[in-house]
Design an enzyme around this catalytic site. Structure first.
Site, PDB file in Angstrom:
ATOM      1  N   PHE A   1       0.848  -1.176   0.000  1.00 27.78           N
ATOM      2  CA  PHE A   1       0.000   0.000   0.000  1.00 27.78           C
ATOM      3  C   PHE A   1       0.893   1.237   0.000  1.00 27.78           C
ATOM      4  O   PHE A   1       1.888   1.287   0.737  1.00 27.78           O
ATOM      5  CB  PHE A   1      -0.903  -0.013   1.243  1.00 27.78           C
ATOM      6  CG  PHE A   1      -1.984   1.017   1.196  1.00 27.78           C
ATOM      7  CD1 PHE A   1      -3.115   0.836   0.408  1.00 27.78           C
ATOM      8  CD2 PHE A   1      -1.873   2.189   1.924  1.00 27.78           C
ATOM      9  CE1 PHE A   1      -4.108   1.797   0.362  1.00 27.78           C
ATOM     10  CE2 PHE A   1      -2.867   3.153   1.883  1.00 27.78           C
ATOM     11  CZ  PHE A   1      -3.988   2.965   1.103  1.00 27.78           C
TER      12      PHE A   1
ATOM     13  N   ASP B   1       3.288  -5.097   7.979  1.00 28.35           N
ATOM     14  CA  ASP B   1       2.029  -4.352   7.949  1.00 28.35           C
ATOM     15  C   ASP B   1       0.891  -5.374   7.872  1.00 28.35           C
ATOM     16  O   ASP B   1       0.802  -6.136   6.900  1.00 28.35           O
ATOM     17  CB  ASP B   1       2.030  -3.429   6.720  1.00 28.35           C
ATOM     18  CG  ASP B   1       0.750  -2.610   6.590  1.00 28.35           C
ATOM     19  OD1 ASP B   1      -0.304  -3.043   7.105  1.00 28.35           O
ATOM     20  OD2 ASP B   1       0.795  -1.558   5.935  1.00 28.35           O
TER      21      ASP B   1
ATOM     22  N   TYR C   1      -9.726  -0.667  11.353  1.00 23.97           N
ATOM     23  CA  TYR C   1     -11.050  -0.340  10.775  1.00 23.97           C
ATOM     24  C   TYR C   1     -11.478  -1.264   9.651  1.00 23.97           C
ATOM     25  O   TYR C   1     -12.530  -1.059   9.072  1.00 23.97           O
ATOM     26  CB  TYR C   1     -11.110   1.125  10.318  1.00 23.97           C
ATOM     27  CG  TYR C   1      -9.958   1.624   9.480  1.00 23.97           C
ATOM     28  CD1 TYR C   1      -9.866   1.317   8.125  1.00 23.97           C
ATOM     29  CD2 TYR C   1      -8.975   2.422  10.037  1.00 23.97           C
ATOM     30  CE1 TYR C   1      -8.833   1.796   7.363  1.00 23.97           C
ATOM     31  CE2 TYR C   1      -7.915   2.906   9.280  1.00 23.97           C
ATOM     32  CZ  TYR C   1      -7.856   2.582   7.945  1.00 23.97           C
ATOM     33  OH  TYR C   1      -6.812   3.061   7.190  1.00 23.97           O
ATOM     34  N   LYS C   2     -10.668  -2.267   9.360  1.00 23.08           N
ATOM     35  CA  LYS C   2     -11.050  -3.212   8.319  1.00 23.08           C
ATOM     36  C   LYS C   2     -11.691  -4.447   8.990  1.00 23.08           C
ATOM     37  O   LYS C   2     -12.834  -4.377   9.437  1.00 23.08           O
ATOM     38  CB  LYS C   2      -9.838  -3.578   7.475  1.00 23.08           C
ATOM     39  CG  LYS C   2      -9.192  -2.373   6.779  1.00 23.08           C
ATOM     40  CD  LYS C   2      -8.000  -2.792   5.923  1.00 23.08           C
ATOM     41  CE  LYS C   2      -7.171  -1.614   5.463  1.00 23.08           C
ATOM     42  NZ  LYS C   2      -7.857  -0.761   4.489  1.00 23.08           N
TER      43      LYS C   2
ATOM     44  N   ARG D   1     -12.431  -5.257  -6.306  1.00 21.58           N
ATOM     45  CA  ARG D   1     -12.068  -5.939  -5.064  1.00 21.58           C
ATOM     46  C   ARG D   1     -13.327  -6.354  -4.310  1.00 21.58           C
ATOM     47  O   ARG D   1     -14.250  -5.553  -4.129  1.00 21.58           O
ATOM     48  CB  ARG D   1     -11.270  -5.013  -4.139  1.00 21.58           C
ATOM     49  CG  ARG D   1      -9.903  -4.643  -4.636  1.00 21.58           C
ATOM     50  CD  ARG D   1      -9.024  -4.107  -3.500  1.00 21.58           C
ATOM     51  NE  ARG D   1      -9.728  -3.173  -2.629  1.00 21.58           N
ATOM     52  CZ  ARG D   1      -9.244  -2.727  -1.466  1.00 21.58           C
ATOM     53  NH1 ARG D   1      -8.059  -3.151  -1.036  1.00 21.58           N
ATOM     54  NH2 ARG D   1      -9.921  -1.868  -0.735  1.00 21.58           N
TER      55      ARG D   1
END
Lengths: 394, 394
Positions: free
Chosen positions: B126, B195, B220-221, B369
């Site tokens: 990312f 990560d 938050y995922k 996605r």
């Protein structure tokens, strides 16, 4: 009724800001700790509930666009701007004060250029500023030198890269001369970085007017944004294109959704963003700022000085001479919005004050702090606080 | 009824995690974007309301102690720990992922010592990881070298200080070999920083077991902590005493309320703290983690693989051959919890899917996605998503 009690009533009756008190959740306690955590504005819980239940719960990912989550850091920055004398587009909200001090100082050192090897930091400042300044100096290969604001003029030189100063001393409540010190820093070709945690929302700051280069501040004291609400970063307009952040996260990229492996900074205030902002805290802060609509900072300052003057007068009337000593300067030009009293057994005295409904706080080793938030503290509160202090000190 | 529809019903009926769906606020939409923003756990709004109205509104400053605000970063870290295979005392919550990547990488480079001049970063990661790694390398005087995980083994050398890798590729959903790559990094005497944004909460991570040095992740995922909820930092126990943070704020001081002008780091996980944490977002996250009570990560992983297998099977059944191509690897050992499909007009296709109640997202330039959160996505949802995709693709 004592003369001070009737004076308090008259002052409250004449106070143009008095109606604002009803916009906060307050009880019978005299809350003089808004310089540490501001009281809750009454409309905030409903707004937070909407953010949680509808924006997150129902719209979910769509809220980044439809609920304006993505642009919140700049939008809320523009709400804070008039309170610190900044035009729109110069403030971005997010991260903690400490993290913003780091961004500001590293960026300032870089803008000062490689020939300036010294960073000066306010030796009396809140500790985090000193710790972060030490780290910023270490990482940029500069030397850190702590100086008191009074020593600053003689410490400045052509070697100075940047100076980090606190607008109001968190412990003594002393207000430093932002225009004069900024001009002195500039006279030596260095950059001035100001910490506004204890001044923003309590008195005029005038960032643009006085040519401050960078500034940071928290929002949970006089801005009532809630516990740990996001801090902010100001960058002077002329410097924004040269602002080279040590924390270049994807949120500060010129095209964040381009997902490019190479970094290109966004123009303007968003260049100070880092990663995904904490939306719940951010939007609670945004709601809290509504209480400032139509409020003049000059009126806030006038009331703040009247409150602290009156408190000192009441303390003198209710307390045995010599029992406490004010470490807050008497001249208005040197006073923020708190009174700090040096006192034997200060920790124990504050406990007893709190037990009796007067909430201030204690700072090691011997200081009682009483913060006056002009939006919700009145003169009767002030008289009562001093009276209870006198009783506690016996 | 098609064979796939009845299969979906059977799979849902046998799913031990199916009852967890009722703990979330969901509607008729098939929400396959929990890899970007997790759905709202139903009990969170009530908890947030208590934090705002009672803890902030009534207790105010007392809540730092009485409501456990001060210790929240370590306490919530200990709640996340079992989900990523860490013992208590190794994780601290706060700041954004980007800021934590910065702390972790600078600290890793410092621990590697002055003789190691190169930092390697996952070139497919990312973007923020690459930007922050570039900054960390620049500030510590190292060279940054982007490499793909496949190239890592040949890129490692005695010059390598630290390596920043992503456990799951955010775009393709490819799962990287954390144990093997960590061992390879260690074999060259370097430190491994991972990560976990796209793996924590979706599959076992095993930080302690595999000797990972430092790790960061968002919440938050798959952890459903809410928009921009605080990230976390893991530091291996043996390294904690040597963890030298580039962001030494007052919250990471050994005695934060001593207000000392000199910095002394706290022992253990709190050393990773910086400034005052954002309490509203932090405590919303803490509440959200309740849904994990009694849930085994192994069961989550098994369901995740079953869901993504079933989705690929349904897509194959419902879509013209060649119309989409999976860029997510087929072997389970190389798959996270999302399926990424390459597709012409992917941006437009995703818009039409969302219009028809199937929410995934689009990643530039041509990727659809679909994230599968095993706690609340079922097999009937999965069949429906594939069926609607087939219809949209016509």
């Amino acid at each position: 009724m004592s003369e001070l009690v009737s004076r308090a009533q008259e002052l409250d009756a004449a106070d143009e800001l008095a109606p604002l008190r009803s916009r906060f959740v307050l009880d019978d306690v005299v809350y003089l700790d808004g310089n540490s955590l501001g009281a809750l504005p009454a409309h905030v819980p409903g707004r937070v509930e909407d953010v949680v239940r509808r924006q997150w719960g129902e719209l979910r990912i769509r809220s980044w666009e439809e609920s304006g989550w993505w642009t919140a850091p700049e939008r809320i920055g523009d709400r804070i701007a008039p309170l610190v004398g900044a035009a729109p587009g110069r403030i971005v909200v997010g991260d903690s004060t400490s993290v913003n001090v780091f961004k500001a100082l590293v960026a300032a050192v870089r803008m000062a250029g490689p020939d300036r090897g010294e960073v000066l930091v306010d030796a009396t400042t809140f500790p985090t500023d000193g710790y972060i300044a030490e780290s910023a100096a270490r990482l940029t290969g500069r030397t850190l030198r702590p100086v008191t604001p009074a020593e600053l003029s003689s410490a400045l030189s052509g070697r100075t890269a940047a100076v980090l100063l606190n607008h109001v001393d968190y412990r003594t409540g002393r207000l430093h001369d932002l225009p004069g010190l900024t001009a002195a820093v500039h006279a030596h070709g260095a950059l001035a970085v100001w910490d506004l945690c204890h001044s923003a929302g309590a008195l005029p700051v005038g960032l643009d007017e006085h040519g401050v280069d960078l500034a940071v501040g928290c929002t949970y004291k006089y801005l009532n944004g809630g516990p740990g609400s996001p801090a902010y970063l100001y960058v002077r307009e002329e410097l924004q294109e040269r602002f080279d952040s040590p924390l270049p996260g994807w949120n500060s990229h010129a095209e964040p959704f381009g997902m490019s492996p190479s970094y290109a900074p966004a123009p303007g205030a968003p260049r100070g963003r880092v990663g995904t902002p904490d939306i719940l805290s951010m939007l609670a802060l945004e709601a809290a700022l509504d209480v400032w609509d139509g409020v003049r900072v000059e009126a806030v300052r006038a009331k703040s000085l009247a409150l602290t003057d009156f408190f000192l007068e009441c303390v003198a009337a209710y307390t045995e001479p010599g029992r406490v000593e004010s470490v807050t300067p008497l001249p208005h030009a040197e006073r923020g919005s708190q009174i700090a009293l040096r006192c034997a057994d200060a920790g124990e005295v504050m406990k007893r004050l709190i037990d009796r409904g007067v909430v201030g706080d204690f700072r090691h080793p011997d200081v009682l702090r009483f913060g006056f938030t002009p939006l919700y503290v009145g003169f009767a509160d002030t008289e009562r606080a001093a009276r209870v202090l006198g009783e506690v000190l016996g």
